[in-house]
Each structure stands twice: as C-alpha cells, then as structure tokens.
Write a protein that holds these residues in place. Structure first.
Motif, PDB file in Angstrom:
ATOM      1  N   LEU A  44      16.536   0.068 -13.933  1.00 36.39           N
ATOM      2  CA  LEU A  44      15.593   0.186 -12.831  1.00 36.39           C
ATOM      3  C   LEU A  44      14.305  -0.564 -13.152  1.00 36.39           C
ATOM      4  N   VAL A  45      13.878  -1.405 -12.204  1.00 33.27           N
ATOM      5  CA  VAL A  45      12.584  -2.076 -12.278  1.00 33.27           C
ATOM      6  C   VAL A  45      11.795  -1.679 -11.035  1.00 33.27           C
ATOM      7  N   LEU A  46      10.613  -1.109 -11.233  1.00 34.39           N
ATOM      8  CA  LEU A  46       9.719  -0.772 -10.130  1.00 34.39           C
ATOM      9  C   LEU A  46       8.434  -1.583 -10.300  1.00 34.39           C
ATOM     10  N   GLY A  47       8.247  -2.556  -9.434  1.00 34.28           N
ATOM     11  CA  GLY A  47       7.044  -3.370  -9.462  1.00 34.28           C
ATOM     12  C   GLY A  47       6.061  -2.872  -8.413  1.00 34.28           C
ATOM     13  N   LEU A  48       5.046  -2.126  -8.860  1.00 41.55           N
ATOM     14  CA  LEU A  48       4.082  -1.500  -7.940  1.00 41.55           C
ATOM     15  C   LEU A  48       2.660  -1.965  -8.230  1.00 41.55           C
ATOM     16  N   VAL A  49       2.515  -3.204  -8.647  1.00 46.04           N
ATOM     17  CA  VAL A  49       1.194  -3.756  -8.972  1.00 46.04           C
ATOM     18  C   VAL A  49       0.274  -3.660  -7.750  1.00 46.04           C
ATOM     19  N   TYR A  50      -0.940  -3.185  -7.985  1.00 45.26           N
ATOM     20  CA  TYR A  50      -1.998  -3.128  -6.964  1.00 45.26           C
ATOM     21  C   TYR A  50      -1.524  -2.378  -5.718  1.00 45.26           C
ATOM     22  N   ASN A  51      -1.250  -1.107  -5.883  1.00 45.28           N
ATOM     23  CA  ASN A  51      -0.731  -0.292  -4.785  1.00 45.28           C
ATOM     24  C   ASN A  51      -1.414   1.061  -4.660  1.00 45.28           C
ATOM     25  N   ASN A  52      -2.574   1.231  -5.294  1.00 44.39           N
ATOM     26  CA  ASN A  52      -3.312   2.500  -5.209  1.00 44.39           C
ATOM     27  C   ASN A  52      -2.456   3.686  -5.649  1.00 44.39           C
ATOM     28  N   VAL A  53      -1.695   3.477  -6.715  1.00 39.72           N
ATOM     29  CA  VAL A  53      -0.821   4.538  -7.215  1.00 39.72           C
ATOM     30  C   VAL A  53      -1.625   5.664  -7.838  1.00 39.72           C
ATOM     31  N   GLY A  54      -2.626   5.336  -8.644  1.00 40.93           N
ATOM     32  CA  GLY A  54      -3.501   6.333  -9.248  1.00 40.93           C
ATOM     33  C   GLY A  54      -2.806   7.223 -10.263  1.00 40.93           C
ATOM     34  N   ALA A  55      -3.574   8.138 -10.818  1.00 41.62           N
ATOM     35  CA  ALA A  55      -3.054   9.053 -11.834  1.00 41.62           C
ATOM     36  C   ALA A  55      -1.981   9.972 -11.254  1.00 41.62           C
ATOM     37  N   CYS A  56      -2.152  10.371  -9.995  1.00 41.36           N
ATOM     38  CA  CYS A  56      -1.152  11.246  -9.361  1.00 41.36           C
ATOM     39  C   CYS A  56       0.190  10.539  -9.258  1.00 41.36           C
ATOM     40  N   GLY A  57       0.151   9.255  -8.882  1.00 43.47           N
ATOM     41  CA  GLY A  57       1.388   8.488  -8.787  1.00 43.47           C
ATOM     42  C   GLY A  57       2.054   8.310 -10.135  1.00 43.47           C
ATOM     43  N   ALA A  58       1.248   8.079 -11.176  1.00 48.87           N
ATOM     44  CA  ALA A  58       1.805   7.935 -12.528  1.00 48.87           C
ATOM     45  C   ALA A  58       2.462   9.231 -12.978  1.00 48.87           C
ATOM     46  N   THR A  59       1.852  10.362 -12.639  1.00 45.93           N
ATOM     47  CA  THR A  59       2.436  11.657 -12.984  1.00 45.93           C
ATOM     48  C   THR A  59       3.795  11.834 -12.319  1.00 45.93           C
ATOM     49  N   SER A  60       3.883  11.393 -11.066  1.00 41.93           N
ATOM     50  CA  SER A  60       5.165  11.478 -10.352  1.00 41.93           C
ATOM     51  C   SER A  60       6.213  10.578 -10.980  1.00 41.93           C
ATOM     52  N   LEU A  61       5.837   9.339 -11.280  1.00 36.78           N
ATOM     53  CA  LEU A  61       6.790   8.387 -11.841  1.00 36.78           C
ATOM     54  C   LEU A  61       7.307   8.832 -13.202  1.00 36.78           C
ATOM     55  N   ALA A  62       6.506   9.598 -13.919  1.00 29.24           N
ATOM     56  CA  ALA A  62       6.950  10.099 -15.224  1.00 29.24           C
ATOM     57  C   ALA A  62       8.152  11.028 -15.093  1.00 29.24           C
ATOM     58  N   LYS A  63       8.417  11.519 -13.878  1.00 33.10           N
ATOM     59  CA  LYS A  63       9.573  12.394 -13.658  1.00 33.10           C
ATOM     60  C   LYS A  63      10.893  11.631 -13.794  1.00 33.10           C
ATOM     61  N   LEU A  64      10.822  10.312 -13.773  1.00 32.49           N
ATOM     62  CA  LEU A  64      12.033   9.515 -13.985  1.00 32.49           C
ATOM     63  C   LEU A  64      12.642   9.785 -15.351  1.00 32.49           C
ATOM     64  N   ARG A  65      11.868  10.401 -16.223  1.00 29.53           N
ATOM     65  CA  ARG A  65      12.360  10.714 -17.572  1.00 29.53           C
ATOM     66  C   ARG A  65      13.569  11.639 -17.539  1.00 29.53           C
ATOM     67  N   SER A  66      13.720  12.389 -16.453  1.00 28.51           N
ATOM     68  CA  SER A  66      14.809  13.368 -16.385  1.00 28.51           C
ATOM     69  C   SER A  66      16.120  12.772 -15.882  1.00 28.51           C
TER      70      SER A  66
ATOM     71  N   ASN B  65       0.840  -1.199   0.000  1.00 27.46           N
ATOM     72  CA  ASN B  65       0.000   0.000   0.000  1.00 27.46           C
ATOM     73  C   ASN B  65       0.875   1.249   0.000  1.00 27.46           C
ATOM     74  N   VAL B  66       1.703   1.377  -1.023  1.00 25.57           N
ATOM     75  CA  VAL B  66       2.616   2.522  -1.069  1.00 25.57           C
ATOM     76  C   VAL B  66       1.900   3.799  -1.512  1.00 25.57           C
ATOM     77  N   GLY B  67       0.804   3.665  -2.271  1.00 26.96           N
ATOM     78  CA  GLY B  67       0.022   4.819  -2.665  1.00 26.96           C
ATOM     79  C   GLY B  67       0.750   5.790  -3.576  1.00 26.96           C
ATOM     80  N   HIS B  68       0.060   6.893  -3.869  1.00 28.23           N
ATOM     81  CA  HIS B  68       0.660   7.871  -4.790  1.00 28.23           C
ATOM     82  C   HIS B  68       1.828   8.601  -4.133  1.00 28.23           C
ATOM     83  N   GLU B  69       1.813   8.694  -2.799  1.00 28.43           N
ATOM     84  CA  GLU B  69       2.924   9.351  -2.116  1.00 28.43           C
ATOM     85  C   GLU B  69       4.190   8.494  -2.191  1.00 28.43           C
ATOM     86  N   GLY B  70       4.022   7.183  -2.097  1.00 31.32           N
ATOM     87  CA  GLY B  70       5.166   6.292  -2.265  1.00 31.32           C
ATOM     88  C   GLY B  70       5.721   6.366  -3.673  1.00 31.32           C
TER      89      GLY B  70
END
Length: 375
Positions: A228-250, A207-212
C-alpha cells in the motif's frame, strides 16, 4: 522470450524469427497529428501482444473527433499489454470518453496504463474511465490523472473499480485535483476489490483532511492487500489524521506500507502517533515521508524510540527533511540502526535544524552498518 521482454529484438536473429516475431510488440513516439494514421495501420496487426504510445503535443490542436479511429484498440484479439502516455495533449473529457469507449471490447487486455496528466479531465472524464472496470481480463491498471480537475464525484466513480473481480494491482494518481473528504471516503473502499494485492493512491495537493485520512485507515481490513502506498502530501491531515493512519498497523495482510505525509502540519503529536507502528505484526517494510511537518526533538524522539521497539520491521525509510529535529532527535533516529532484525535503514535529515551539536551527528555515520543510508 520475445513476449516476456515485450520487444522485437530477437526477430533480428534470422528470417524465421523475423517472420514469427515481427508485429507482436510495437512502440510509437510522435505528435498527435499522426494518431489517426497509426490507428488505421493497427487494423492489419491482429497478432499484436503489446503496444506503447508516447504522444507529444504538436502545434496543431488535437482533433478529438478524429479519435474515433482509436476504437481499433478494442478489436485487437491478442493485445495483453497497452500503455498510453497522452500527457498534456488537450484530451479533455471528450478524449477520455472516446478512449474509454474504444477499449470496452478488448478481450485479452491484462495490463493497462493510461497517462492523461494535465489534460483538463474533469468528473465526466473520470466517470468514463471508471467504465474500464468492465474489461474482462484486466489485472493490472494504472490511471495517471495528475494536474486535472477531478472532484469528489469523479473520485466516487473511480472507486467503482473495486468491483473488478480479477484486479490485482491498481495505481491511481490524482495529485493536484479537487478531491475532498467525500472522494477520499469513496476511494478508501477500493480495498474491497476481492483480488487486490497492491494499491497506490496518490492524492497530493487535494483536500482530503483528517476525515479522509481516517477513511483510508479502513484499508486495514482489505483481506489480500500486501502493498500500500498512500500519497497525501499537502492535504491538511494534521495530527488527528496521523493518529488514524497509524491504525493501519493492525492489518493482517500488509507487508509493505508507504505513507507520504509531507507538509501536513503533523507536529510532535502526529509524529508520536506514528510510533504505534511498532505494534505492527505483518508490516516488514515501512516508509514514512514527513518533510516540512513542524516536527521537533520531542516528536522525533517519540517516533524513533517507538519504532525501535518493533520486532518485525526489516526495512525502514524515514524522511524528516525540513524539520527542527535537533541533535537529540537525530541521535534517536540514528539509534534505529541497532534495531534487531533490521536489514535496511534510510534517513533523510536534509535541511534539518540539528542545533549546535548537529555536526557530531554526521561523524556517527562512519561507524554505521552498510544498511544505513544517511542524507
């Protein structure tokens, strides 16, 4: 060659090779009941280079007290590669503590795999395993703690592995545990390990959520991290979490990135946010697993058309299984095959609602390049 293969097979060539190579590379498979006897035998094999255990459960309960003989593993002067597969044998925290203590003296150990899946290991056991960071020569570490009871305090202890000066490769499997936001924030600091080049974190069904997810985005600052492999299946990441993870692009070092985000309620907004990986300058291989995320045609098109603008991707794998991507979304995904410079494209459209025109999508594969694999 024998040490490279980690096998005694060349010892069968002649008597001279037999005398030279026997006892350097050993593999053991058997029940827990014979472990004490095996540990006793190992005391006489001082030139052992690699050792692999595949232990299975027996009808007799594991005698954790008998594991004190396991301390021999830390006394083998030439041992460089150790693989311990102890899944589902009732190890518990006591067994994890005994194992960690036994390895503390290993002077030459460079590669270590410890599989304690389904063993009732909790925070105390994880804290004990974190002491493996004191092994002086360790470079490659895999800890499999799937299906246990590790919580935030255990994750925080494991995050101390970042202090290992020579650690190059780290895999932590913590699927089906009790790790929350605090634990995720701690594990995100693993990127601070000074020599770490490859990191795999599997945290499915926690349950890492979007904050995790936001914390994990800070791995973009890891100076030497290439894979890097991030396995976050079924963790309530949501759209906010996806937006954060997209920052890995930098990231200025990442070349291979895998985001396993199945069943996280990303929706169209989350999928569209991941399209920002088109701006990644260093990432050459990208895997996005987005199964069962309520992504529709709009989100699919936004993601596909965004990635189509990438100038640096060479390999792309996308799993949109069990989403209602529609015919227009599927066509947008297939159009990625024409991305300039792309050497490989793998798409999984299984169980997707493609609409009434979906049958035509499969016909398009006939004219696709060899680089395309479509499910």
């Amino acid at each position: 060659l024998g040490d490279f293969l980690q096998s005694p097979i060349l010892s069968h060539i002649c008597l001279r090779n037999w005398l030279l190579l026997q006892g350097r590379h050993l593999q053991f498979q058997g029940p827990t009941t014979v472990l004490p006897k095996v540990f006793t035998v190992l005391r006489d094999v001082q030139h052992l280079r690699s050792l692999s255990f595949h232990v299975h459960h027996s009808c007799t309960p594991l005698d954790v007290e008998g594991l004190k003989d396991m301390e021999v593993l830390g006394t083998l002067p030439a041992l460089k590669d150790l693989r311990l597969h102890f899944k589902s044998i009732g190890f518990g925290d006591a067994g994890a503590k005994a194992l960690a203590a036994s390895l503390q003296g290993a002077p030459s150990l460079q590669t270590l795999l410890v599989d304690l899946g389904s063993n009732d290991v909790g925070d105390e056991g994880a804290q004990a395993l974190a002491e493996l960071r004191h092994l002086p020569a360790l470079q490659h570490l895999t800890l499999d703690l799937d299906f246990n009871a590790v919580g935030d305090s255990g994750a925080e202890a494991l995050a101390m592995l970042r202090t290992m000066q020579g650690l190059r490769t780290l895999t932590l499997r913590l699927d089906f545990n009790n790790v929350g936001t605090a634990g995720a924030r701690a594990l995100a600091r693993l990127g601070e390990a000074p020599a770490l080049g490859s990191l795999a974190l599997h945290l499915g069904c926690n349950n890492v959520g979007h904050e995790g997810a936001e914390a994990f985005a800070e791995l973009k600052a890891a100076p030497l991290l290439q894979n890097l492999v991030l396995g976050l299946v079924y963790n309530n990441v949501g759209a906010c979490g996806a937006t954060s993870l997209a920052k890995l692009r930098s990231s200025r070092s990442l070349e291979t990135l895998s985001l396993l985000l199945d069943s996280n309620g990303l929706g169209d907004d989350g999928a569209a946010a991941l399209a920002k990986f088109k701006y990644a300058h260093c990432i050459r291989s990208l895997t996005l697993s987005l199964e069962s995320n309520n992504v529709g045609p709009d989100g699919t098109q936004a993601l596909a058309k965004g990635l189509a603008e990438s100038k640096h991707l060479r390999v792309l794998a996308m799993d949109v299984n069990s989403n209602a991507v529609g015919a227009t979304g599927a066509q947008a995904l297939l159009a990625l095959k024409d991305l300039n410079g792309l050497h490989g494209l793998r798409l999984n459209l299984g169980n997707c609602d493609l609409g009434p025109d979906g049958g035509k999508i499969w016909d398009l594969q006939a004219g696709a390049p060899r680089a395309l694999t479509l499910h």
